[in-house]
Motif scaffolding. Structure first.
Motif, mmCIF file in Angstrom:
data_model
loop_
_atom_site.group_PDB
_atom_site.id
_atom_site.type_symbol
_atom_site.label_atom_id
_atom_site.label_comp_id
_atom_site.label_asym_id
_atom_site.label_seq_id
_atom_site.Cartn_x
_atom_site.Cartn_y
_atom_site.Cartn_z
ATOM 1 N N GLN A 177 47.327 35.549 23.336
ATOM 2 C CA GLN A 177 46.355 34.463 23.307
ATOM 3 C C GLN A 177 45.627 34.352 24.640
ATOM 4 N N SER A 178 44.389 33.905 24.576
ATOM 5 C CA SER A 178 43.650 33.639 25.805
ATOM 6 C C SER A 178 44.188 32.358 26.431
ATOM 7 N N LEU A 179 43.994 32.215 27.734
ATOM 8 C CA LEU A 179 44.433 31.001 28.414
ATOM 9 C C LEU A 179 43.685 29.793 27.857
ATOM 10 N N GLN A 180 42.437 29.971 27.489
ATOM 11 C CA GLN A 180 41.662 28.865 26.927
ATOM 12 C C GLN A 180 42.293 28.363 25.632
ATOM 13 N N GLN A 181 42.732 29.287 24.781
ATOM 14 C CA GLN A 181 43.353 28.878 23.519
ATOM 15 C C GLN A 181 44.694 28.201 23.766
ATOM 16 N N VAL A 182 45.467 28.743 24.718
ATOM 17 C CA VAL A 182 46.768 28.148 25.040
ATOM 18 C C VAL A 182 46.597 26.731 25.566
ATOM 19 N N LEU A 183 45.645 26.550 26.496
ATOM 20 C CA LEU A 183 45.407 25.215 27.046
ATOM 21 C C LEU A 183 44.885 24.253 25.986
ATOM 22 N N THR A 184 44.080 24.756 25.077
ATOM 23 C CA THR A 184 43.568 23.904 24.000
ATOM 24 C C THR A 184 44.702 23.434 23.099
ATOM 25 N N ASP A 185 45.588 24.354 22.727
ATOM 26 C CA ASP A 185 46.712 23.996 21.849
ATOM 27 C C ASP A 185 47.655 23.016 22.546
ATOM 28 N N ILE A 186 47.989 23.304 23.805
ATOM 29 C CA ILE A 186 48.881 22.426 24.556
ATOM 30 C C ILE A 186 48.219 21.073 24.801
ATOM 31 N N GLY A 187 46.938 21.105 25.175
ATOM 32 C CA GLY A 187 46.213 19.870 25.438
ATOM 33 C C GLY A 187 46.127 18.984 24.217
ATOM 34 N N ARG A 188 45.926 19.588 23.055
ATOM 35 C CA ARG A 188 45.855 18.801 21.815
ATOM 36 C C ARG A 188 47.188 18.105 21.547
ATOM 37 N N PHE A 189 48.272 18.829 21.728
ATOM 38 C CA PHE A 189 49.602 18.257 21.520
ATOM 39 C C PHE A 189 49.836 17.100 22.494
ATOM 40 N N MET A 190 49.536 17.325 23.777
ATOM 41 C CA MET A 190 49.759 16.298 24.794
ATOM 42 C C MET A 190 48.923 15.055 24.535
ATOM 43 N N LEU A 191 47.658 15.251 24.182
ATOM 44 C CA LEU A 191 46.767 14.126 23.961
ATOM 45 C C LEU A 191 47.223 13.303 22.758
ATOM 46 N N ASN A 192 47.583 13.984 21.682
ATOM 47 C CA ASN A 192 48.077 13.273 20.496
ATOM 48 C C ASN A 192 49.350 12.499 20.819
ATOM 49 N N ARG A 193 50.213 13.112 21.628
ATOM 50 C CA ARG A 193 51.483 12.481 21.955
ATOM 51 C C ARG A 193 51.294 11.209 22.780
ATOM 52 N N VAL A 194 50.512 11.298 23.856
ATOM 53 C CA VAL A 194 50.397 10.134 24.754
ATOM 54 C C VAL A 194 49.620 8.990 24.120
ATOM 55 N N LEU A 195 48.815 9.275 23.093
ATOM 56 C CA LEU A 195 48.051 8.217 22.457
ATOM 57 C C LEU A 195 48.756 7.628 21.234
ATOM 58 N N GLU A 196 49.969 8.110 20.946
ATOM 59 C CA GLU A 196 50.750 7.490 19.876
ATOM 60 C C GLU A 196 51.031 6.034 20.248
ATOM 61 N N PRO A 197 50.948 5.105 19.298
ATOM 62 C CA PRO A 197 51.204 3.691 19.610
ATOM 63 C C PRO A 197 52.529 3.443 20.302
ATOM 64 N N ARG A 198 53.600 4.104 19.877
ATOM 65 C CA ARG A 198 54.906 3.851 20.499
ATOM 66 C C ARG A 198 54.959 4.398 21.917
ATOM 67 N N MET A 199 54.242 5.517 22.171
ATOM 68 C CA MET A 199 54.213 6.060 23.517
ATOM 69 C C MET A 199 53.403 5.164 24.453
#
Length: 228
Positions: free
Chosen positions: A100-122
């Motif tokens: 994978q390209s670094l751009q794709q890796v950062l996009t996948d990781i970034g999406r996970f992190m963003l979804n996680r921190v914006l969860e109501p319980r988080m």
């Protein structure tokens, strides 16, 4: 010879990554305790959650908990560490890095992190943590060690992997990891905490902007003297 980073430092958590242990095992019960305790801390707050309350919800005795942890703060740190290691394992599929390209890796990781921190319980847990940090500075520091610092370590290892392939100039990748997380998370989380996140705000658009801004800036930098 290049070596793909492993990202998991705790052997027991590395084994758990492959699949949950059989029902009824000691490890399974321990993981259940960590996860249910963390849920209580997130919903009710650290100060309001007693060991007795945790024991009642988890269906164990307080003696069982005290046999494993000196106090509820030690249990909280263990629970956060477990959650973060699970998240790290979910975010990074090590075998895919080479393809994978670094751009794709950062996009996948970034999406996970963003979804996680914006969860109501988080968001609730972060709000509680900020409120209690002044009264429990040592706990706050410990939470940072097993939370943000662990994520920064993971990202730094990824950057180092791509640098070894000649795709990034040598830099202080720990600092780069911290900067990426701040760009990605800080503004959306702050707005969400205060209820001012724009109705038309797009997580995907924000993610794409941050990844492009960060990656193009990092790739264009002059090599530093050493990688930390």
């Amino acid at each position: 010879m290049q070596t793909t980073p492993t990202f998991i430092s705790d052997p027991s958590l590395a084994r758990a990554k492959v699949g949950r242990p059989k029902a009824g095992t000691e490890q399974d019960r321990h993981i259940l305790l960590l996860e249910q305790a963390l849920e209580l801390f997130m919903v009710e707050g650290v100060a309001q959650t007693s060991v007795a309350r945790i024991a009642a919800v988890c269906g164990v005795s307080t003696r069982t908990i005290y046999e494993r942890f000196d106090n509820k703060h030690e249990l909280l740190i263990a629970a956060i560490k477990h959650m973060v290691e699970k998240d790290v394992s979910a975010m990074v599929q090590v075998d895919n890095l080479a393809h994978q390209s670094l751009q794709q890796v950062l996009t996948d990781i970034g999406r996970f992190m963003l979804n996680r921190v914006l969860e109501p319980r988080m968001l609730s847990f972060f709000r509680i943590g900020v409120a209690e940090a002044a009264h429990l500075p040592e706990l706050s520091r410990a939470m940072k060690e097993v939370g943000p610092k662990r994520l920064h370590q993971m990202l730094a290892e990824i950057f180092s992997f791509y640098a070894a392939k000649g795709l990034l100039p040598a830099q202080d990748f720990t600092q780069a990891a911290e900067s990426f997380c701040e760009l990605l998370i800080a503004a959306p989380r702050t707005k969400a905490l205060f209820g001012v996140l724009e109705p038309d705000w797009s997580a995907e658009a924000h993610l794409e902007f941050v990844v492009n801004l960060f990656l193009h800036g990092l790739q264009g930098m002059e090599p530093a003297n050493a990688v930390k």
